[in-house]
Scaffold this motif. Structure first.
Motif, PDB file in Angstrom:
ATOM      1  N   UNK A  40       0.776  -1.229   0.000  1.00  0.00           N
ATOM      2  CA  UNK A  40       0.000   0.000   0.000  1.00  0.00           C
ATOM      3  C   UNK A  40       0.805   1.275   0.000  1.00  0.00           C
ATOM      4  N   UNK A  41       2.135   1.185  -0.215  1.00  0.00           N
ATOM      5  CA  UNK A  41       2.920   2.422  -0.240  1.00  0.00           C
ATOM      6  C   UNK A  41       3.985   2.404  -1.346  1.00  0.00           C
ATOM      7  N   UNK A  42       3.576   2.158  -2.610  1.00  0.00           N
ATOM      8  CA  UNK A  42       4.554   2.199  -3.699  1.00  0.00           C
ATOM      9  C   UNK A  42       4.924   3.633  -4.063  1.00  0.00           C
ATOM     10  N   UNK A  43       6.205   3.884  -4.206  1.00  0.00           N
ATOM     11  CA  UNK A  43       6.678   5.175  -4.698  1.00  0.00           C
ATOM     12  C   UNK A  43       6.757   5.119  -6.215  1.00  0.00           C
ATOM     13  N   UNK A  44       6.950   6.270  -6.817  1.00  0.00           N
ATOM     14  CA  UNK A  44       7.035   6.317  -8.272  1.00  0.00           C
ATOM     15  C   UNK A  44       8.245   5.528  -8.772  1.00  0.00           C
TER      16      UNK A  44
ATOM     17  N   UNK B  51      -2.299   6.623  14.568  1.00  0.00           N
ATOM     18  CA  UNK B  51      -2.404   7.977  14.006  1.00  0.00           C
ATOM     19  C   UNK B  51      -1.221   8.413  13.156  1.00  0.00           C
ATOM     20  N   UNK B  52      -0.079   7.756  13.293  1.00  0.00           N
ATOM     21  CA  UNK B  52       1.126   8.185  12.585  1.00  0.00           C
ATOM     22  C   UNK B  52       1.330   7.465  11.251  1.00  0.00           C
ATOM     23  N   UNK B  53       0.542   6.443  10.964  1.00  0.00           N
ATOM     24  CA  UNK B  53       0.754   5.640   9.756  1.00  0.00           C
ATOM     25  C   UNK B  53       0.526   6.461   8.487  1.00  0.00           C
ATOM     26  N   UNK B  54      -0.535   7.239   8.450  1.00  0.00           N
ATOM     27  CA  UNK B  54      -0.845   8.010   7.241  1.00  0.00           C
ATOM     28  C   UNK B  54       0.277   8.970   6.890  1.00  0.00           C
ATOM     29  N   UNK B  55       0.863   9.604   7.897  1.00  0.00           N
ATOM     30  CA  UNK B  55       1.958  10.543   7.644  1.00  0.00           C
ATOM     31  C   UNK B  55       3.191   9.817   7.120  1.00  0.00           C
ATOM     32  N   UNK B  56       3.497   8.655   7.680  1.00  0.00           N
ATOM     33  CA  UNK B  56       4.647   7.883   7.206  1.00  0.00           C
ATOM     34  C   UNK B  56       4.459   7.458   5.751  1.00  0.00           C
ATOM     35  N   UNK B  57       3.254   7.014   5.415  1.00  0.00           N
ATOM     36  CA  UNK B  57       2.981   6.615   4.035  1.00  0.00           C
ATOM     37  C   UNK B  57       3.104   7.816   3.103  1.00  0.00           C
ATOM     38  N   UNK B  58       2.601   8.967   3.526  1.00  0.00           N
ATOM     39  CA  UNK B  58       2.696  10.176   2.699  1.00  0.00           C
ATOM     40  C   UNK B  58       4.148  10.555   2.447  1.00  0.00           C
TER      41      UNK B  58
ATOM     42  N   UNK C  18       6.675   8.489   2.356  1.00  0.00           N
ATOM     43  CA  UNK C  18       7.224   7.494   1.427  1.00  0.00           C
ATOM     44  C   UNK C  18       6.775   7.786  -0.006  1.00  0.00           C
ATOM     45  N   UNK C  19       5.507   8.090  -0.195  1.00  0.00           N
ATOM     46  CA  UNK C  19       4.989   8.343  -1.539  1.00  0.00           C
ATOM     47  C   UNK C  19       5.610   9.597  -2.147  1.00  0.00           C
ATOM     48  N   UNK C  20       5.848  10.597  -1.307  1.00  0.00           N
ATOM     49  CA  UNK C  20       6.387  11.861  -1.813  1.00  0.00           C
ATOM     50  C   UNK C  20       7.888  11.803  -2.051  1.00  0.00           C
ATOM     51  N   UNK C  21       8.587  10.985  -1.256  1.00  0.00           N
ATOM     52  CA  UNK C  21      10.043  11.028  -1.293  1.00  0.00           C
ATOM     53  C   UNK C  21      10.729   9.911  -2.034  1.00  0.00           C
TER      54      UNK C  21
END
Length: 242
Positions: free
Chosen positions: A30-34, A175-182, A184-187
């Motif tokens: 659920x957290x693939x980067x480009x 509560x911190x999972x969404x931020x970690x995934x974001x 990963x996706x952005x970076x």
């Protein structure tokens, strides 16, 4: 999901019939980067002459290729060697399968035991050691820690294999999972954590390990698998046909 055309080409070029091929790794979690690789996993079927003769076939086949600037890794195991790797078998991202794939999924439900928790304990510990060794902490290993612990807890509680961290967090609400995934996706694959509190995550790591242990103790899953006869019959039919 838009997939590179090279993936189907690589699957079709395999030397033995594939019972199934699925997508694993960050795409499954659920957290693939480009820039994420495509991690493909599956089961191949060695024909009888490659099992009982002197010139036996490979129980594990590994292929790593770069096609159209995309890294594609394919690992398959012979059905006898590794017939029910649960997360691969129950992945919703199936690329190829024979009709018997559904039969194997049904049989594999009777292969799930309480002791699958050991896999998740070990995987989480390996990822946490990577985090401890790093001076600059990457997002990916930390996401892997949470993903495997939540998958293990959920499996012990429900008997259901769920490897997607986004779906798991709909149950566990960390509560911190969404931020970690974001992050990963952005970076990207090698992105680093921003404003990370490692002491906090170490406490969470230990808390979730304790919860996995409690879930193991309380689990109603069986002690041993009971599907050997059904798996044996399926394997014979597939071998003979191959």
């Amino acid at each position: 999901m838009d997939l590179p055309a090279a993936i189907n080409t690589i699957i079709q070029q395999q030397p033995y019939p594939l019972l199934f091929t699925s997508i694993s790794g960050s795409h499954l979690y659920g957290f693939p980067s480009i820039d994420s690789d495509y991690d493909l996993r599956g089961v191949h079927i060695l024909p009888i002459e490659k099992v009982i003769g002197l010139n036996t076939g490979s129980e594990t086949i590994e292929i790593s290729k770069v096609r159209d600037s995309v890294q594609i890794d394919l690992v398959t195991h012979d059905l006898k060697k590794n017939g029910y790797v649960l997360e691969q078998l129950y992945s919703p991202l199936i690329l190829h399968n024979l009709p018997e794939y559904e039969e194997l999924k049904f049989i594999a439900k009777d292969c799930i035991t309480r002791h699958h928790s050991y896999h998740y304990f070990g995987f989480a510990a390996t990822q946490w050691k990577l985090i401890e060794k790093e001076q600059l902490h990457r997002v990916k290993p930390l996401l892997y820690v949470y993903r495997v612990l939540l998958t293990g807890i959920y499996l012990m509680q429900t008997g259901i294999v769920e490897a997607n961290l986004i779906k798991l967090n709909e149950v566990f609400n960390l509560p911190y999972i969404s931020d970690l995934i974001s992050q990963k996706l952005a970076g990207g694959e090698h992105s680093y954590l921003s404003d990370v509190d490692i002491a906090f995550h170490q406490k969470e790591y230990q808390r979730l390990r304790d919860r996995l242990q409690d879930s193991y103790v309380a689990s109603r899953l069986p002690e041993v698998p009971v599907a050997k006869a059904a798996l044996h019959d399926l394997l014979l039919r597939l071998r003979i046909r191959s």
